[in-house]
Design a protein around this motif. Structure first.
Motif, mmCIF file in Angstrom:
data_model
loop_
_atom_site.group_PDB
_atom_site.id
_atom_site.type_symbol
_atom_site.label_atom_id
_atom_site.label_comp_id
_atom_site.label_asym_id
_atom_site.label_seq_id
_atom_site.Cartn_x
_atom_site.Cartn_y
_atom_site.Cartn_z
ATOM 1 N N UNK A 146 -32.899 -23.943 4.607
ATOM 2 C CA UNK A 146 -31.445 -23.941 4.541
ATOM 3 C C UNK A 146 -30.881 -24.727 5.711
ATOM 4 N N UNK A 147 -29.828 -25.509 5.458
ATOM 5 C CA UNK A 147 -29.199 -26.330 6.483
ATOM 6 C C UNK A 147 -27.776 -25.835 6.721
ATOM 7 N N UNK A 148 -27.497 -25.447 7.962
ATOM 8 C CA UNK A 148 -26.190 -24.916 8.326
ATOM 9 C C UNK A 148 -25.533 -25.873 9.313
ATOM 10 N N UNK A 149 -24.385 -26.407 8.931
ATOM 11 C CA UNK A 149 -23.669 -27.310 9.816
ATOM 12 C C UNK A 149 -22.879 -26.553 10.856
ATOM 13 N N UNK A 150 -22.892 -27.058 12.084
ATOM 14 C CA UNK A 150 -22.097 -26.491 13.170
ATOM 15 C C UNK A 150 -21.186 -27.595 13.688
ATOM 16 N N UNK A 151 -19.888 -27.396 13.527
ATOM 17 C CA UNK A 151 -18.915 -28.427 13.886
ATOM 18 C C UNK A 151 -18.619 -28.386 15.388
ATOM 19 N N UNK A 152 -18.593 -29.547 16.006
ATOM 20 C CA UNK A 152 -18.163 -29.674 17.395
ATOM 21 C C UNK A 152 -16.832 -30.411 17.441
ATOM 22 N N UNK A 153 -15.819 -29.739 17.962
ATOM 23 C CA UNK A 153 -14.530 -30.357 18.247
ATOM 24 C C UNK A 153 -14.476 -30.669 19.743
ATOM 25 N N UNK A 154 -13.630 -31.572 20.189
ATOM 26 C CA UNK A 154 -13.407 -31.697 21.632
ATOM 27 C C UNK A 154 -12.920 -30.359 22.178
ATOM 28 N N UNK A 155 -13.653 -29.786 23.099
ATOM 29 C CA UNK A 155 -13.297 -28.481 23.638
ATOM 30 C C UNK A 155 -14.126 -27.335 23.097
ATOM 31 N N UNK A 156 -14.964 -27.584 22.082
ATOM 32 C CA UNK A 156 -15.880 -26.525 21.621
ATOM 33 C C UNK A 156 -16.840 -26.186 22.749
ATOM 34 N N UNK A 173 -14.390 -21.715 21.304
ATOM 35 C CA UNK A 173 -14.052 -22.689 22.335
ATOM 36 C C UNK A 173 -12.560 -22.922 22.386
ATOM 37 N N UNK A 174 -12.195 -24.133 22.739
ATOM 38 C CA UNK A 174 -10.785 -24.474 22.913
ATOM 39 C C UNK A 174 -10.551 -25.857 22.299
ATOM 40 N N UNK A 175 -10.649 -25.926 20.980
ATOM 41 C CA UNK A 175 -10.565 -27.226 20.311
ATOM 42 C C UNK A 175 -9.286 -27.967 20.690
ATOM 43 N N UNK A 176 -9.465 -29.214 21.096
ATOM 44 C CA UNK A 176 -8.349 -30.066 21.514
ATOM 45 C C UNK A 176 -7.502 -29.400 22.597
ATOM 46 N N UNK A 177 -8.180 -28.619 23.443
ATOM 47 C CA UNK A 177 -7.499 -27.994 24.569
ATOM 48 C C UNK A 177 -6.526 -26.895 24.202
ATOM 49 N N UNK A 178 -6.552 -26.440 22.937
ATOM 50 C CA UNK A 178 -5.603 -25.421 22.467
ATOM 51 C C UNK A 178 -4.151 -25.876 22.610
ATOM 52 N N UNK A 179 -3.942 -27.193 22.611
ATOM 53 C CA UNK A 179 -2.569 -27.689 22.680
ATOM 54 C C UNK A 179 -1.811 -27.330 21.407
ATOM 55 N N UNK A 180 -0.520 -27.215 21.500
ATOM 56 C CA UNK A 180 0.390 -26.767 20.449
ATOM 57 C C UNK A 180 0.134 -25.298 20.145
ATOM 58 N N UNK A 181 -0.917 -25.001 19.434
ATOM 59 C CA UNK A 181 -1.402 -23.641 19.188
ATOM 60 C C UNK A 181 -2.908 -23.743 19.024
#
Length: 223
Positions: free
Chosen positions: A1-11, A49-57
Motif C-alpha cells: 500500500x502507498x500512502x502519500x504524505x503532503x508537505x506544505x511550506x511550514x509542515x 505544522x504551520x502551512x504557509x505560516x498560518x497566515x490569514x487563518x
C-alpha cells in the motif's frame, strides 16, 4: 500500500507521519504542495505544522495549493484522507469536513498527553479501534478549538460523525469536546491530536496511535 504524505511550506510533522506509515508496513510517498498529481497513492495524509505560516487563518492558504486541486475531488470520490492538526484545519478550509478550528479558548498553546475516546470505529482510519475505547496521544496546538453551528453539531452527533472526543478537561474549548470528525462517507477524517507521535515504544506516551495507520492498511488489504 502507498500512502502519500503532503508537505506544505511550514509542515513539520510530515516525516513523523511518514514514519508512522512505514511502521505498519506501508510505503510512504512524499507529495509536494506544488504537485498536481497524487502519483497513484492509495491514501493521503495531511500532516501537522504551520502551512504557509498560518497566515490569514490556519489552512486558509493551503486549501488553494495545487495538490489540493487533485486531492479534493479524489477525496470526494472515496480516496481515504487523514488530516492531523494543521491537516484537519486544511480539510475544514477545503470543505471536505464541516466546522472550523479557532484559537484555544484559554489563548495559550497546549502541549499535553491527551486522553481521547473513540466514538466511531467504522471509518477508514479507525476500524482497528473499538467504539468507546480510550487512547492517549499527544496534543499540541494553539488554534485547536473545533467550532460549528448547533445544527451542524447536532447533525454530526446524530449521524455518528464525531470520531474522537476529549476525555477529562477540554484542552482547547472545542464544542462538545469534539477532537475529530469524519465526512458522510467515512473516508475523510480529521483530528487535532497527533497519533503519529504515539506509534513506537519509547517515543511518545503510548503506542495508541498505531491503530489509526493499521486501519487504513487493513481496509486496503480487505478491499
Amino acid at each position: 500500500m502507498r500512502v502519500g504524505v503532503v508537505t506544505f511550506p511550514g509542515s513539520l510533522d510530515d516525516r513523523d507521519a511518514a514514519r508512522a506509515v512505514r511502521a505498519v508496513g506501508a510505503e510512504a510517498v512524499s507529495l509536494w504542495h506544488g504537485d498536481r498529481d497524487l502519483h497513484g497513492v492509495d491514501a493521503v495524509i495531511l500532516p501537522g505544522g504551520f502551512s504557509y505560516g498560518d497566515y490569514l487563518r490556519c489552512g486558509a492558504i493551503a486549501r488553494f495549493a495545487p495538490v489540493m486541486e487533485v486531492l479534493v475531488p479524489s477525496a470526494q470520490a472515496g480516496l481515504p484522507v487523514l488530516g492531523i492538526c494543521n491537516g484537519f484545519q486544511v480539510l475544514c478550509e477545503s470543505h471536505l469536513l464541516p466546522g472550523a478550528l479557532i484559537r484555544n479558548d484559554h489563548r495559550k498553546f497546549s502541549c499535553v498527553d491527551q486522553t481521547l475516546r473513540v466514538e466511531n470505529a467504522t471509518t477508514a482510519w479507525t476500524s482497528q479501534y473499538a467504539a468507546g475505547q480510550e487512547i492517549v496521544v499527544p496534543l499540541k496546538n494553539g488554534e485547536g478549538g473545533f467550532v460549528a453551528d448547533e445544527d451542524t453539531l447536532d447533525r454530526l452527533e446524530g449521524e455518528g460523525r464525531v470520531v474522537f472526543r476529549y476525555v477529562g478537561d477540554n484542552p482547547n474549548g472545542s464544542y462538545r469536546a469534539i477532537a475529530g470528525v469524519t465526512n458522510e462517507r467515512g473516508n475523510v477524517v480529521g483530528l487535532m491530536p497527533h497519533p503519529e507521535h504515539a506509534v513506537e515504544p519509547g517515543f511518545g506516551p503510548t503506542t495508541d496511535g498505531l491503530a489509526l495507520f493499521e486501519s487504513i492498511l487493513m481496509q486496503t488489504v480487505s478491499a
